[in-house]
Design an enzyme around this catalytic site. Structure first.
Site, PDB file in Angstrom:
ATOM      1  N   LYS A   1       0.833  -1.196   0.000  1.00 33.75           N
ATOM      2  CA  LYS A   1       0.000   0.000   0.000  1.00 33.75           C
ATOM      3  C   LYS A   1       0.876   1.258   0.000  1.00 33.75           C
ATOM      4  O   LYS A   1       0.613   2.225  -0.714  1.00 33.75           O
ATOM      5  CB  LYS A   1      -0.966   0.011   1.186  1.00 33.75           C
ATOM      6  CG  LYS A   1      -1.823   1.267   1.164  1.00 33.75           C
ATOM      7  CD  LYS A   1      -3.119   1.217   1.901  1.00 33.75           C
ATOM      8  CE  LYS A   1      -3.847   2.534   1.636  1.00 33.75           C
ATOM      9  NZ  LYS A   1      -4.958   2.792   2.515  1.00 33.75           N
TER      10      LYS A   1
ATOM     11  N   HIS B   1     -18.756  -1.105  -3.139  1.00 32.75           N
ATOM     12  CA  HIS B   1     -19.451   0.090  -2.633  1.00 32.75           C
ATOM     13  C   HIS B   1     -20.933   0.058  -2.985  1.00 32.75           C
ATOM     14  O   HIS B   1     -21.779   0.474  -2.200  1.00 32.75           O
ATOM     15  CB  HIS B   1     -18.820   1.363  -3.207  1.00 32.75           C
ATOM     16  CG  HIS B   1     -17.515   1.724  -2.555  1.00 32.75           C
ATOM     17  ND1 HIS B   1     -16.506   2.389  -3.225  1.00 32.75           N
ATOM     18  CD2 HIS B   1     -17.044   1.500  -1.306  1.00 32.75           C
ATOM     19  CE1 HIS B   1     -15.475   2.558  -2.407  1.00 32.75           C
ATOM     20  NE2 HIS B   1     -15.769   2.026  -1.239  1.00 32.75           N
TER      21      HIS B   1
ATOM     22  N   ARG C   1      -2.911   4.787  -7.645  1.00 35.78           N
ATOM     23  CA  ARG C   1      -3.680   4.492  -6.431  1.00 35.78           C
ATOM     24  C   ARG C   1      -5.025   3.830  -6.748  1.00 35.78           C
ATOM     25  O   ARG C   1      -5.588   3.160  -5.902  1.00 35.78           O
ATOM     26  CB  ARG C   1      -3.874   5.773  -5.598  1.00 35.78           C
ATOM     27  CG  ARG C   1      -4.399   5.476  -4.203  1.00 35.78           C
ATOM     28  CD  ARG C   1      -4.355   6.693  -3.271  1.00 35.78           C
ATOM     29  NE  ARG C   1      -4.886   6.312  -1.965  1.00 35.78           N
ATOM     30  CZ  ARG C   1      -4.654   6.955  -0.841  1.00 35.78           C
ATOM     31  NH1 ARG C   1      -3.896   8.023  -0.820  1.00 35.78           N
ATOM     32  NH2 ARG C   1      -5.179   6.549   0.288  1.00 35.78           N
TER      33      ARG C   1
ATOM     34  N   GLU D   1      -4.785   9.747  -5.688  1.00 33.29           N
ATOM     35  CA  GLU D   1      -5.616   8.807  -6.417  1.00 33.29           C
ATOM     36  C   GLU D   1      -5.840   9.147  -7.890  1.00 33.29           C
ATOM     37  O   GLU D   1      -6.927   8.967  -8.426  1.00 33.29           O
ATOM     38  CB  GLU D   1      -6.983   8.711  -5.728  1.00 33.29           C
ATOM     39  CG  GLU D   1      -7.738   7.497  -6.117  1.00 33.29           C
ATOM     40  CD  GLU D   1      -8.818   7.153  -5.087  1.00 33.29           C
ATOM     41  OE1 GLU D   1      -9.788   6.585  -5.524  1.00 33.29           O
ATOM     42  OE2 GLU D   1      -8.663   7.448  -3.904  1.00 33.29           O
TER      43      GLU D   1
END
Ligand code: ADP
Ligand code: ZN
Length: 369
Positions: A228, A253, A242, A238
């Site tokens: 990570k 989600h 990422r 991001e």
């Protein structure tokens, strides 16, 4: 028009260490920086963790006379009101710019304590002390802090990196097994996208992990964090690399949202991983054999398809389209070529996939077991 340009010197690249070991909570001298001597410490935790570890840590830090603040456990507490109440208590106790927050707990505590740190007097230092496997592997590393609002989860927050992270593996001894599996899924996710050797290591050590063999868990935590760190350090915000951390999360989600967050994050992501691996297989990137290895690992972890089976394919697809990570109205997925190797094409890590393929993948996974 007169224009004046403000030039701000670029900040030094931020770096911090992540300490992984056993017994840290009782021995803060091992990790608390000497620079913090004489400073005011605030331990922020939730009521469950407080009962088990709050006093222990406060006693170990008795010289600092730390302020111990606790709130009701659970995602529902991750809101404006809790943040405000923590800040009010910090003001009452004259916390200032030099105060250091120690965030002691799982992801909920880390997210809210980190967000308090990011805005209290325009930002103070904090230390992450994750006590769940999920928080050790995932949320305590990377500097994402947030609260939930009526509009959704984690929509208000800041990137605010901790001074360091202290993961005491002994805390995992009191963690319920479902929470261990919940965290393990994030490790499996990162191994699936980056590290076949460690995926196999998990696959071969399921019993040891469930029985909390500290050495095996330490190896997994260390390797998951290393990966990570290498991903996040290349890309804090991001934009590019990422996004690989989102593997399994687009569908995951959607499932969380549709089940009103009653399903644990890791379990939703596991279902998301199955669907996204199935998409990879349907598109001809991942072999059926690899897909079956993933599937059998999850079944051995007692991850059932029952929640997924209750959901309607079209509604899942609709729910993926309101994900904040979606750009230009097309839902894009991290896809696998094999375990440990993502599909990477022309500098692109995420790929648009048609609704038909996503639907087919969900249906096939629903009927797989
Ligand atoms: P996350 O799974 O994101 O880390 P939470 O912060 O909600 O989520 O933690 C999950 C639950 O586990 C909470 O009820 C929390 O109080 C509890 N908990 C956290 N750490 C421990 C621990 N070491 N032992 C037992 N329970 C814990
Ligand atoms: Zn996640």
């Amino acid at each position: 028009m007169n224009e004046i340009v403000m030039q701000i010197l670029a900040k030094q690249p931020a770096s911090y260490s992540i300490k992984i070991g056993s017994g840290f909570l009782l021995n803060p001298a091992e990790w608390l920086s000497l620079d913090y001597q004489g400073k005011q410490l605030v331990i922020i935790t939730d009521d469950n963790v407080n009962k088990i570890y709050g006093e222990k840590l406060a006693n170990a830090l008795a010289n600092y006379k730390p302020l111990l603040l606790s709130f009701l456990p659970g995602e529902k507490s991750k809101n404006y009101l809790t943040k405000q109440s923590l800040e009010d208590q910090m003001f009452e106790h004259h916390c200032n710019r030099d105060t250091i927050i120690l965030s002691l707990g799982g992801g909920v505590v880390g997210d809210i304590a980190g967000f308090v740190a990011s805005t209290y007097m325009r930002g103070i230092s904090y230390i992450q002390i994750p006590t769940t496997l999920l928080a050790m592997i995932d949320s305590s590393v990377g500097g994402k802090t947030a609260i939930n609002t009526n509009q959704g989860k984690n929509l208000i927050g800041a990137f605010w990196q901790p001074s360091y992270v202290v993961a005491d593996l002994n805390c995992l001894m009191t963690l319920p097994k479902v929470q261990v599996i919940n965290g393990l899924i994030e490790a499996i996710k990162i191994f699936m996208t980056n590290d076949a050797y460690y995926f196999n290591y998990v696959n071969n050590n399921i019993e040891n992990i469930i029985n909390k063999d500290i050495l095996v868990i330490k190896n997994i935590v260390e390797q998951a964090i290393k990966l990570k760190v290498s991903v996040v350090s290349q890309d804090e915000r991001e934009n590019k690399h990422r996004v690989v951390l989102n593997f399994g999360h687009t569908i995951g989600h959607a499932i969380e949202k549709m089940t009103d967050y009653t399903i644990l994050h890791g379990y939703a992501v596991a279902l998301g991983i199955l669907v996204e691996a199935k998409i990879s297989q349907l598109l001809g990137f991942l072999s059926l054999e690899y897909y079956q290895i993933i599937q059998s690992l999850f079944f051995r972890l007692n991850i059932t398809l029952s929640e997924l089976k209750k959901l309607n394919c079209d509604e899942i697809i609709l729910a993926t389209k309101s994900d904040k990570k979606m750009k230009l109205n097309s839902v894009r997925y991290v896809l696998l070529n094999e375990i440990g190797n993502i599909h990477y094409d022309d500098n692109i890590y995420v790929h648009p996939v048609s609704d038909e393929i996503v639907k087919k993948a969900i249906c096939e996974v629903q009927h797989d077991g």
